[in-house]
Each structure stands twice: as C-alpha cells, then as structure tokens.
Design a protein around this motif. Sequence first.
Motif, short mmCIF file in Angstrom:
data_model
loop_
_atom_site.label_atom_id
_atom_site.label_comp_id
_atom_site.label_asym_id
_atom_site.label_seq_id
_atom_site.Cartn_x
_atom_site.Cartn_y
_atom_site.Cartn_z
N VAL A 13 44.75 57.31 102.61
CA VAL A 13 46.07 57.40 103.24
C VAL A 13 45.94 58.16 104.55
O VAL A 13 45.00 58.93 104.75
CB VAL A 13 47.10 58.11 102.34
CG1 VAL A 13 47.31 57.33 101.05
CG2 VAL A 13 46.68 59.53 102.05
N GLU A 15 47.25 60.99 107.24
CA GLU A 15 47.91 62.27 107.15
C GLU A 15 49.39 62.11 107.49
O GLU A 15 49.75 61.41 108.44
CB GLU A 15 47.26 63.27 108.11
CG GLU A 15 47.73 64.71 107.90
CD GLU A 15 46.91 65.71 108.69
OE1 GLU A 15 46.23 65.31 109.64
OE2 GLU A 15 46.94 66.92 108.33
N ALA A 17 51.52 60.58 105.56
CA ALA A 17 52.05 59.48 104.74
C ALA A 17 52.31 59.97 103.32
O ALA A 17 51.81 61.01 102.89
CB ALA A 17 51.07 58.32 104.73
N SER A 18 53.10 59.17 102.59
CA SER A 18 53.35 59.50 101.19
C SER A 18 52.20 59.01 100.33
O SER A 18 51.39 58.17 100.74
CB SER A 18 54.66 58.87 100.73
OG SER A 18 54.56 57.47 100.80
N LEU A 19 52.14 59.55 99.11
CA LEU A 19 51.00 59.29 98.23
C LEU A 19 51.48 59.06 96.81
O LEU A 19 52.39 59.74 96.32
CB LEU A 19 50.05 60.50 98.24
CG LEU A 19 48.93 60.52 97.18
CD1 LEU A 19 47.89 59.47 97.52
CD2 LEU A 19 48.32 61.90 97.10
N GLN A 20 50.87 58.09 96.15
CA GLN A 20 51.02 57.97 94.70
C GLN A 20 49.66 57.68 94.09
O GLN A 20 49.00 56.72 94.50
CB GLN A 20 52.00 56.87 94.30
CG GLN A 20 52.06 56.70 92.77
CD GLN A 20 53.15 55.78 92.27
OE1 GLN A 20 54.32 56.16 92.14
NE2 GLN A 20 52.79 54.54 91.97
N ARG A 77 52.63 62.18 92.72
CA ARG A 77 53.21 61.81 94.01
C ARG A 77 53.22 63.01 94.95
O ARG A 77 53.23 64.17 94.52
CB ARG A 77 54.67 61.34 93.83
CG ARG A 77 54.85 60.17 92.90
CD ARG A 77 56.28 59.67 92.95
NE ARG A 77 57.24 60.65 92.48
CZ ARG A 77 58.05 60.46 91.44
NH1 ARG A 77 57.96 59.33 90.75
NH2 ARG A 77 58.92 61.39 91.09
N LYS A 78 53.19 62.67 96.24
CA LYS A 78 53.40 63.70 97.25
C LYS A 78 54.07 63.03 98.44
O LYS A 78 53.67 61.93 98.84
CB LYS A 78 52.08 64.36 97.67
CG LYS A 78 52.29 65.54 98.63
CD LYS A 78 51.02 66.32 98.86
CE LYS A 78 51.32 67.54 99.74
NZ LYS A 78 50.13 68.40 99.98
N ALA A 79 55.07 63.67 99.00
CA ALA A 79 55.87 63.05 100.07
C ALA A 79 55.11 62.95 101.38
O ALA A 79 55.24 61.97 102.12
CB ALA A 79 57.16 63.83 100.27
N SER A 80 54.28 63.95 101.70
CA SER A 80 53.57 63.97 102.98
C SER A 80 52.20 64.61 102.77
O SER A 80 52.08 65.80 102.50
CB SER A 80 54.38 64.77 104.01
OG SER A 80 53.69 64.84 105.24
N VAL A 81 51.17 63.78 102.91
CA VAL A 81 49.80 64.23 102.63
C VAL A 81 49.24 65.03 103.81
O VAL A 81 49.47 64.69 104.98
CB VAL A 81 48.92 63.00 102.34
CG1 VAL A 81 47.45 63.40 102.27
CG2 VAL A 81 49.34 62.36 101.03
N ASP A 85 44.32 67.88 101.46
CA ASP A 85 44.46 67.25 100.14
C ASP A 85 43.27 66.35 99.81
O ASP A 85 43.21 65.79 98.72
CB ASP A 85 45.75 66.42 100.08
CG ASP A 85 46.99 67.28 100.18
OD1 ASP A 85 47.98 66.83 100.79
OD2 ASP A 85 46.98 68.41 99.64
#
Lengths: 114, 114
Positions: A13, A15, A17-20, A77-81, A85
């Motif tokens: 992903v 930096e 961006a959101s993450l799942q 989940r994380k909203a903003s990587v 991380d």
Amino acid sequence: AQSVTQPDARVTVSEGASLQLRCKYSYFGTPYLFWYVQYPRQGLQLLLKYYPGDPVVQGVNGFEAEFSKSNSSFHLRKASVHWSDWAVYFCAVSMDTNAYKVIFGKGTHLHVLP
Amino acid sequence: EAAVTQSPRNKVTVTGGNVTLSCRQTNSHNYMYWYRQDTGHGLRLIHYSYGAGNLQIGDVPDGYKATRTTQEDFFLLLELASPSQTSLYFCASSDLDRNTGQLYFGEGSKLTVL
C-alpha cells in the motif's frame, strides 16, 4: 481442529492509504482472537485482542479489527498507513476451552510505498 | 511491563551438534512456550509448559527436547541438530488467569545448522 488463514502473503500500500489485512478462522466454539505485529529483527508484539463482547476492537497505533461470527473473520484495518507500519502481521486464535493453545496464521508482509 | 529474555540471540552449529536455547521470563506467568518461525509456515508450537517440571508436546516436537526448571526458566534442547532445524526460535509466556491466550514474546534466537 481450529485453524487460521491469512490469504494474502504480501500486501503493498502507499503511505497514507487505508489498509485491510484479512484473517479467517475455523473454530466452532468461542474464539479469542489476536493480531500481532513483527517489526524487522524483533519479536512479536500484541496489536489488539478480541474477547467475546464488542465486535470492533481498538488497538495501538490506530489499528482496529472487526470480529464477524457469521463470516468467521477477524480483519485488521487502519485508516491511514505510515511507513513505520512496514512489518509482518500475524492473526492468531485460541479457544475458550483450551486458551493455552494459540494457533497462528502464516503472516502477511505489509510493504509501504512512499 | 512483561519481559521475556532469550539467549543466545544467534547461534551457528554443525550437523550433529548439541544446542541449548534459553528463555527466562520475569512476568510470574505460569505458561511458557517455544515456537519456531519459518517462511511459509508462520509460527509453529514445539513444546510448552504450565509450570516447573511440566512439559507438554506441541505440534512440531520431533528432534526437540525441552525442560522447565523453574517458573522463570524454560530451555529448548537440540541434541543432534540437523539443517532442517535452521530457523528463528521464539520463546513466549502467558498468564491464563488474566490474559487469556495473550502471549508475551522474546526477541528470538536465530539458529543456523550447517
């Protein structure tokens, strides 16, 4: 027998961006679920844990996970990587009847692009 | 803060060699574990113990012995090391009375068998 599947061996992903990260478990009883993170050249550290209760669990560094009994899932989940991380993430399950036995998934390598 | 200390952090031996990995926890936890971590397999449980003098077999015990001498100390023994035992080994502890299933990990011991 209980098992944990992390279907994505690697996720990349950008930096910000959101993450799942996905995790599916197999167990017919009441599971206790965990996400651990392993930074380079370090041991595993707990990110968050689910014990029966609120299905959305908050963890450290802005991570959260949602338990779904119907889908047998516990996605992270994380909203903003952030670049920090970059790590390997492990999903794990233990059973309500034998909590000492913890089963790990194979891990997901998270790569963060600048 | 939970503390699990492993030694040595790095070890190189030859096939047929004798290796002892040491683990000490200062958490007053009852359970201690030895895992090995390999690419494509995640973490796999070798042996675990729920107290001094107790030993339980994990999922991949072949070629390994273990001994829990005190509540704090747990040792993993490889009496005839083989190249297939080249791996990253983690010790962990847990206290089921307060943190069901949550593990506290050491920093890892990297073993290379030539």
